[in-house]
Design an enzyme around this catalytic site. Structure first.
Site, PDB file in Angstrom:
ATOM      1  N   PRO A 111       8.587 -34.439   3.443  1.00 35.45           N
ATOM      2  CA  PRO A 111       9.833 -34.689   3.060  1.00 35.45           C
ATOM      3  C   PRO A 111       9.306 -34.535   1.109  1.00 35.45           C
ATOM      4  O   PRO A 111       8.135 -35.387   0.379  1.00 35.45           O
ATOM      5  CB  PRO A 111       9.738 -36.567   2.742  1.00 35.45           C
ATOM      6  CG  PRO A 111       9.418 -36.090   4.516  1.00 35.45           C
ATOM      7  CD  PRO A 111       7.720 -35.769   3.753  1.00 35.45           C
ATOM      8  N   GLU A 112       9.672 -33.768   0.719  1.00 35.57           N
ATOM      9  CA  GLU A 112      10.206 -34.289  -0.765  1.00 35.57           C
ATOM     10  C   GLU A 112      10.407 -35.650  -1.537  1.00 35.57           C
ATOM     11  O   GLU A 112      10.692 -36.051  -1.176  1.00 35.57           O
ATOM     12  CB  GLU A 112      10.210 -32.845  -1.448  1.00 35.57           C
ATOM     13  CG  GLU A 112      10.120 -32.132  -0.817  1.00 35.57           C
ATOM     14  CD  GLU A 112       9.906 -30.768  -2.348  1.00 35.57           C
ATOM     15  OE1 GLU A 112       9.620 -30.826  -2.690  1.00 35.57           O
ATOM     16  OE2 GLU A 112       9.115 -29.380  -1.243  1.00 35.57           O
ATOM     17  N   LYS A 168       5.955 -39.673  -3.686  1.00 31.92           N
ATOM     18  CA  LYS A 168       7.015 -39.716  -2.849  1.00 31.92           C
ATOM     19  C   LYS A 168       5.680 -40.736  -2.092  1.00 31.92           C
ATOM     20  O   LYS A 168       5.388 -41.122  -0.763  1.00 31.92           O
ATOM     21  CB  LYS A 168       5.957 -38.364  -2.295  1.00 31.92           C
ATOM     22  CG  LYS A 168       6.589 -37.291  -3.034  1.00 31.92           C
ATOM     23  CD  LYS A 168       5.643 -36.219  -1.895  1.00 31.92           C
ATOM     24  CE  LYS A 168       6.007 -35.090  -2.030  1.00 31.92           C
ATOM     25  NZ  LYS A 168       4.872 -33.592  -1.369  1.00 31.92           N
ATOM     26  N   ARG A 174      -1.745 -24.681   1.146  1.00 36.33           N
ATOM     27  CA  ARG A 174      -0.108 -23.977   1.011  1.00 36.33           C
ATOM     28  C   ARG A 174       0.389 -23.079   1.331  1.00 36.33           C
ATOM     29  O   ARG A 174       0.411 -22.166  -0.138  1.00 36.33           O
ATOM     30  CB  ARG A 174       0.573 -25.465   0.370  1.00 36.33           C
ATOM     31  CG  ARG A 174      -0.313 -27.478   0.551  1.00 36.33           C
ATOM     32  CD  ARG A 174       0.692 -27.420   1.818  1.00 36.33           C
ATOM     33  NE  ARG A 174       1.625 -27.461   2.515  1.00 36.33           N
ATOM     34  CZ  ARG A 174       2.830 -28.205   1.601  1.00 36.33           C
ATOM     35  NH1 ARG A 174       1.925 -29.258   0.344  1.00 36.33           N
ATOM     36  NH2 ARG A 174       4.347 -28.430   1.542  1.00 36.33           N
TER      37      ARG A 174
END
Length: 271
Positions: A2-3, A52, A259
């Site tokens: 999640p951002e 986060k 990524r």
């Protein structure tokens, strides 16, 4: 993973629906049973997000305890009916009307104040926090030989910024993700920071990531809305091979430090 806007939304819900009342805290899975027993029957003073990282401050008799949660790649904190006990629930916080239930986190720990302060020293500047200091971040970015695409994924620098916000903010700035930090102008750096603040606050308010400007919306362009698990309208994220909404060039995808990185080689050609 999640951002940052997702974690801030979780903190807002905990503050709105679980704060200031005795809570039933358990660990159905059993892996957090000792810590849950310490928190059981106490109240939440406040919850807060730094990037986060989610910190839930409980008011226990002595001392106060801080629940630390990092969802990682597969973790999820859901607000569900009390009778819903499916899955491996690490911690369950019941307010009498519904339950906050945590499954599969990377971290779920009970911290002391000293532990909490030590963790904060490792967290970067969060665009969603009023106490963030972009000047501190600029001092580090402007001296770095690392690419801006790499720097923006470093949680010790840009706290809460993930793959989507990284890709979209760089596109909107017309900046190549391969530009070294030291070659990013001060004007561009602060324009990106301001954009992140606005985009991520929108995410907190609406629960989705939308980054396209009005002139590139489905309505304005006469195109179909985006269909993706993440929702929202974006320029480059997960659009590899599709035409750029601005110039028509196919969006490019490349792995950067493990990524997937997305960008437009035409709109983001300038360093």
């Amino acid at each position: 993973m999640p951002e940052g806007h997702v974690i801030h939304r979780l903190a807002l819900t905990l503050n709105a629906d679980y704060r200031g009342m005795p809570l039933s805290v358990t660990s159905p899975q059993g892996r957090f049973a000792t810590e849950a027993a310490i928190l059981d029957g106490t109240e939440i003073d406040h919850a807060e997000a730094f990037g986060k990282h989610l910190f839930v401050h409980f008011t226990a008799a002595n001392p106060a305890h801080i629940l630390y949660i990092h969802l990682g790649l597969i973790g999820k904190l859901s607000f569900e009916p009390r009778e819903d006990t499916r899955g491996q629930i690490r911690i369950r916080i019941d307010n009498g009307a519904q339950a906050a239930q945590l499954r599969g986190p990377q971290f779920c720990l009970l911290l002391t104040e000293e532990d909490y302060q030590a963790r904060l020293t490792k967290v970067g500047q969060d665009p969603l926090r009023a106490d963030a200091d972009p000047e501190v971040l600029w001092a580090k970015v402007s001296k770095s030989r690392r690419s801006i695409g790499s720097l923006m994924m470093d949680q010790h620098l840009y706290a809460g910024v993930g793959n989507i916000y990284r890709a979209e903010a760089l596109f909107r700035a017309g900046l190549s993700p391969f530009t070294p930090g030291k070659d990013v102008s001060r004007e561009t750096f602060f324009a990106i920071w301001k954009d992140l603040v606005e985009l991520m606050n929108y995410g907190v308010e609406h629960g989705r990531i939308d980054t396209v400007r009005a002139e590139h919306s489905p309505e304005a362009m006469g195109r179909e809305p985006r269909k993706d698990d993440h929702g929202g309208e974006v320029y480059v994220y997960r659009r590899a091979g599709l035409p750029c909404y601005v110039c028509g060039t196919p969006i490019t995808e490349q792995v950067m430090e493990g990524r997937n990185l997305f960008w437009c080689p035409t709109c983001q050609s300038a360093a």
